[in-house]
Design an enzyme around this catalytic site. Structure first.
Site, short mmCIF file in Angstrom:
data_model
loop_
_atom_site.label_atom_id
_atom_site.label_comp_id
_atom_site.label_asym_id
_atom_site.label_seq_id
_atom_site.Cartn_x
_atom_site.Cartn_y
_atom_site.Cartn_z
N ARG A 56 44.66 -30.50 -53.91
CA ARG A 56 44.42 -30.54 -55.38
C ARG A 56 45.69 -30.50 -56.23
O ARG A 56 46.76 -30.18 -55.78
CB ARG A 56 43.50 -29.40 -55.80
CG ARG A 56 43.93 -27.99 -55.43
CD ARG A 56 42.80 -27.03 -55.85
NE ARG A 56 43.07 -25.65 -55.49
CZ ARG A 56 42.71 -25.09 -54.34
NH1 ARG A 56 42.09 -25.79 -53.41
NH2 ARG A 56 42.98 -23.81 -54.11
N TRP A 94 39.05 -30.40 -62.40
CA TRP A 94 40.10 -29.42 -62.14
C TRP A 94 41.47 -29.93 -62.59
O TRP A 94 41.59 -30.99 -63.19
CB TRP A 94 40.08 -29.04 -60.65
CG TRP A 94 38.95 -28.07 -60.34
CD1 TRP A 94 37.86 -27.79 -61.13
CD2 TRP A 94 38.81 -27.27 -59.17
NE1 TRP A 94 37.06 -26.86 -60.52
CE2 TRP A 94 37.61 -26.52 -59.32
CE3 TRP A 94 39.56 -27.11 -58.01
CZ2 TRP A 94 37.18 -25.61 -58.35
CZ3 TRP A 94 39.13 -26.21 -57.03
CH2 TRP A 94 37.96 -25.47 -57.21
N GLU A 106 48.95 -24.39 -55.05
CA GLU A 106 48.22 -24.96 -56.19
C GLU A 106 49.23 -25.41 -57.24
O GLU A 106 50.35 -24.90 -57.32
CB GLU A 106 47.28 -23.92 -56.81
CG GLU A 106 46.19 -23.44 -55.86
CD GLU A 106 45.16 -22.55 -56.56
OE1 GLU A 106 43.97 -22.86 -56.45
OE2 GLU A 106 45.54 -21.55 -57.19
N MET A 152 39.48 -19.76 -70.46
CA MET A 152 40.51 -20.79 -70.27
C MET A 152 41.34 -20.40 -69.04
O MET A 152 41.58 -19.22 -68.82
CB MET A 152 41.41 -20.83 -71.51
CG MET A 152 42.66 -21.69 -71.33
SD MET A 152 43.64 -21.79 -72.85
CE MET A 152 44.22 -20.11 -73.02
N ASN A 153 41.78 -21.40 -68.25
CA ASN A 153 42.79 -21.09 -67.25
C ASN A 153 43.92 -22.12 -67.31
O ASN A 153 44.51 -22.27 -68.38
CB ASN A 153 42.23 -20.79 -65.85
CG ASN A 153 41.34 -21.81 -65.23
OD1 ASN A 153 40.30 -22.13 -65.76
ND2 ASN A 153 41.71 -22.31 -64.08
N ASP A 154 44.24 -22.80 -66.24
CA ASP A 154 45.50 -23.54 -66.13
C ASP A 154 45.82 -24.47 -67.31
O ASP A 154 44.93 -25.19 -67.80
CB ASP A 154 45.48 -24.45 -64.90
CG ASP A 154 44.91 -23.80 -63.67
OD1 ASP A 154 44.62 -22.61 -63.70
OD2 ASP A 154 44.74 -24.52 -62.68
N GLN A 157 42.19 -25.99 -68.55
CA GLN A 157 40.96 -25.72 -67.82
C GLN A 157 40.09 -24.82 -68.70
O GLN A 157 40.55 -23.75 -69.16
CB GLN A 157 41.26 -25.02 -66.49
CG GLN A 157 42.05 -25.87 -65.52
CD GLN A 157 41.18 -26.84 -64.76
OE1 GLN A 157 40.51 -26.46 -63.81
NE2 GLN A 157 41.17 -28.10 -65.17
N1 DQQ Z 1 42.67 -23.80 -61.03
C1 DQQ Z 1 42.03 -25.07 -60.98
C2 DQQ Z 1 42.50 -25.69 -59.73
C3 DQQ Z 1 43.77 -25.01 -59.47
C4 DQQ Z 1 43.47 -23.61 -59.88
C5 DQQ Z 1 40.56 -24.86 -61.08
C6 DQQ Z 1 44.69 -22.80 -60.15
O1 DQQ Z 1 42.67 -27.10 -59.87
O2 DQQ Z 1 44.17 -25.14 -58.13
O3 DQQ Z 1 40.21 -24.28 -62.30
O4 DQQ Z 1 44.41 -21.74 -61.01
#
Ligand code: DQQ
Length: 650
Positions: A266, A202, A321, A141-143, A159
């Site tokens: 983005r 994203w 970002e 997992m991320n954002d 994410q």
């Molecule tokens: N993570 C997303 C992007 C963002 C980045 C991609 C920041 O949209 O810029 O997984 O962690």
């Protein structure tokens, strides 16, 4: 006879012998004795034994046979000894039980050494999973994406890689909650199934429109790695769980404008509505090494135009970002809707950018001018990349949303792992989200935010221990009874020491990384150890350190020291920290620590600064994770109040 095969027979004896060779030609058959020798031994003098007479030969035979008989008897005796247990009568049940009992007292594990260490590794890795922080059941997992409150539910998207515990194949995971603490997972909200998002769905944001319907704007990475902005709407906006999302046919709506690279465009923000009845969004980008936020406007979310001036830009900060932009009140403690943009002297704006180059989230407080359509920071020294961060530890790609149900603004931040990718693959998961935090502008300063865990977290508080008024002399180390565990909520306050009673030579700037909690000073380091083993071979210190600046001002620094947090190798050992802006009227220093297996979130001085650490203890886990108060400075420090709650799992 082959030469060299048989020898030692004198010519005379050879004459007396009837010599016959077998087919192999290696046996000498003589008058009563055989001499069988290995090849070439003829050359060895010790083997050149003279041949014996018949009498001698009979004696030799007798001795030889006797020796064989003795050897056989010995073998028989040996066999009897070896198999005695089988032949012996069975032992009594008592005897057997006793011998089992004594055997079981031996510290002999039932597993092999390899199995044992594999079990320890499993225990170590499984102990890291958090109990009340948001994380999906498995994988990467991320954002945080598109948080919103809709028809009684908090929606949280993120994410997500559904296939592995490493970044890739990015989709939007989706969960719902009624209290921001207990989450219910739903199906993936969006997957890369269109040419314009084939390489990843994203980050993006949600906007709840005045008619009450939500939309999502997100970045798609196309099949040719071009970033574009796209829109999705719920298939059924009467479904409070918003289970199905439909990508609109007009996608892609926005592609990188001239001057912006295909991969530098983005993460659209939540849209805000201005008095000209146009909606606006900001999008992160860069020009060369200048980080910036573009603004697009629209009346219907279908036709968009690029505003000629940027929302803001800062040279040298690189790609921005996950830009976030929202109003905060100078007077009240409530949050404000994102669309509150009318010029109002009692309203400030916060601009946040996640800097791709150093992976930190910077924010700056300033004024948004609706006329000039641009944001101006109040203090240029505290601009993006120069000044304040949401969090001084492991924290990135954060996003806020306005919660109309409780009139508050809530912040989520992505907290990555700081162990190896291999460990993440073994664990089968990677990353957690912070506890959601309420955000308000600090009314005393007007220049920084205060963050605090949402009050709903307190519903997990269980047993509590309280201690008061304890003087910690220089070098003190006090174990906090009843406070062991890997799921804790801790609040502690210390009396601000009487620094002026001492004459001190001016000190150098203090950096947390200078030895961490072991660098002994005058006032500090003092604070708490969590995830501490009894013998302290593992410990995570969170502490204050006071220094006197050349201008005579005392500076308070707060640090979170991971350098001794684990005996494991291959993990991050940074000592995080920052100086804090303590108000001169505050005569205390306080910390709140949220401890959850492999994360320590620290809130300093009622939220003026935060530090999030990931720690991976190997022995200081579960009930073996202890809490200590310590003072490694030379001057006494008074702990005023310490409260430690055991926390239930969510
Ligand atoms: N993570 C997303 C992007 C963002 C980045 C991609 C920041 O949209 O810029 O997984 O962690």
């Amino acid at each position: 006879m082959a030469p060299g095969k048989v020898s030692f027979v004198s010519d005379k004896e050879r004459r007396n012998s009837r010599v016959a060779e077998n087919e192999a030609g290696k046996i000498l058959e003589g008058k009563g004795f055989y001499v069988l020798m290995p090849d070439n031994k003829a050359d060895y003098p010790e083997f050149k034994t003279p041949a014996r007479s018949l009498g001698t030969c009979i004696i030799f035979r007798f001795v030889f046979l006797t020796a064989i008989c003795i050897a056989m008897i010995m073998c028989l005796l040996l066999l009897i000894c070896l198999y005695q247990p089988l032949l012996a009568p069975a032992k009594s049940v008592k005897d057997t039980a006793r011998s089992k009992q004594s055997a079981s007292k031996l510290p002999v594990p039932s597993t092999t050494k390899g199995e044992r260490s594999a079990n320890l590794v499993d225990k170590f890795l499984s102990s890291q999973r958090t109990a009340f922080h948001f994380q999906p059941e498995k994988n990467w997992m991320n954002d945080p994406n598109g948080p919103m409150f809709y028809r009684g539910y908090y929606h949280f998207f993120y994410q997500y890689n559904p296939d592995a515990a490493v970044w890739g194949n990015i989709t939007w995971g989706h969960s719902v909650s009624t209290d921001l603490i207990h989450w219910h997972p739903l199906n993936l909200a969006m997957v890369p199934d269109q040419w314009y998002d084939a390489e990843g769905v994203w980050s993006g944001s949600a906007t709840v429109l005045p008619d009450g319907k939500p939309i999502i704007l997100y970045t798609g990475l196309s099949n040719e790695s071009v970033q574009s902005q796209n829109m999705a709407v719920p298939e059924d906006s009467f479904d409070p769980l918003l289970r199905k999302w439909v990508k609109v046919p007009q996608n892609p709506m926005l592609v990188p404008p001239p001057g912006i690279g295909y991969t530098d465009f983005r993460d659209p923000t939540t849209a805000w509505l201005e008095s000209d009845r146009l909606w606006r969004i900001a999008i992160g980008a860069k020009e060369g090494t200048t980080g910036l936020a573009l603004v697009y406007k629209t009346s219907d979310f279908l036709d968009w135009s690029l505003q000629s001036n940027f929302l803001h830009k800062v040279a040298g900060t690189g790609m921005w970002e996950c830009v976030d932009f929202y109003p905060v009140s100078l007077t009240g403690t409530n949050g404000m809707d994102t669309s509150k943009v009318e010029v109002d002297l009692l309203v400030k704006h916060v601009l946040k950018a996640s800097l791709y180059d150093n992976k930190h989230d910077y924010y700056t407080v300033g004024v948004y001018s609706g006329d000039f359509k641009t944001f101006i920071p109040d203090d240029p020294a505290k601009d993006i990349g120069l000044g304040l961060r949401y969090d001084y530890g492991k924290f990135y790609a954060s996003k806020t949303f306005y919660d109309p149900a409780q009139e508050r603004r809530i912040l989520w931040g992505w907290v990555n792992e700081s162990d190896s990718e291999l460990d993440d693959l073994k664990k089968g998961w990677a990353s957690v989200q912070t506890i959601p935090r309420t955000l308000i502008l600090d009314r005393h300063t007007g220049s920084n935010l205060l963050q605090w865990p949402v009050h709903e977290l307190e519903s997990l508080r269980g047993d509590k221990v309280v201690f008061q008024d304890k003087v910690l002399d220089g070098g003190a180390l006090v174990k906090v009874d009843g406070a062991s565990g890997a799921q804790l909520d801790i609040e502690v306050s210390f009396k601000y020491p009487d620094v002026h009673k001492l004459y001190l030579p001016e000190q150098k700037e203090y950096e947390c990384s200078q030895g961490g909690a072991t660098l002994r000073g005058v006032f500090g380091p003092f604070g708490l150890l969590v995830f501490a083993a009894d013998n302290l071979v593992e410990q995570t210190a969170v502490y204050f350190y006071l220094t006197l600046r050349p201008d005579g001002k005392w500076v308070t620094t707060v640090c979170s020291d991971q350098s001794r947090s684990s005996l494991a190798t291959g993990i991050d050992r940074t000592v995080y920290g920052t100086a804090i802006n303590k108000s001169p009227t505050e005569n205390f220093l306080s910390l709140r620590l949220i401890v959850d297996h492999s994360i320590v979130e620290t809130f300093v001085q009622q939220g003026i600064a935060c530090i999030t650490s990931r720690v991976y203890p190997t022995i200081a886990i579960d009930r073996d994770a202890h809490v200590f108060l310590f003072n490694n400075g030379s001057e006494s420090i008074t702990m005023q109040t310490l409260q430690v709650w055991q926390m239930s799992s969510a």
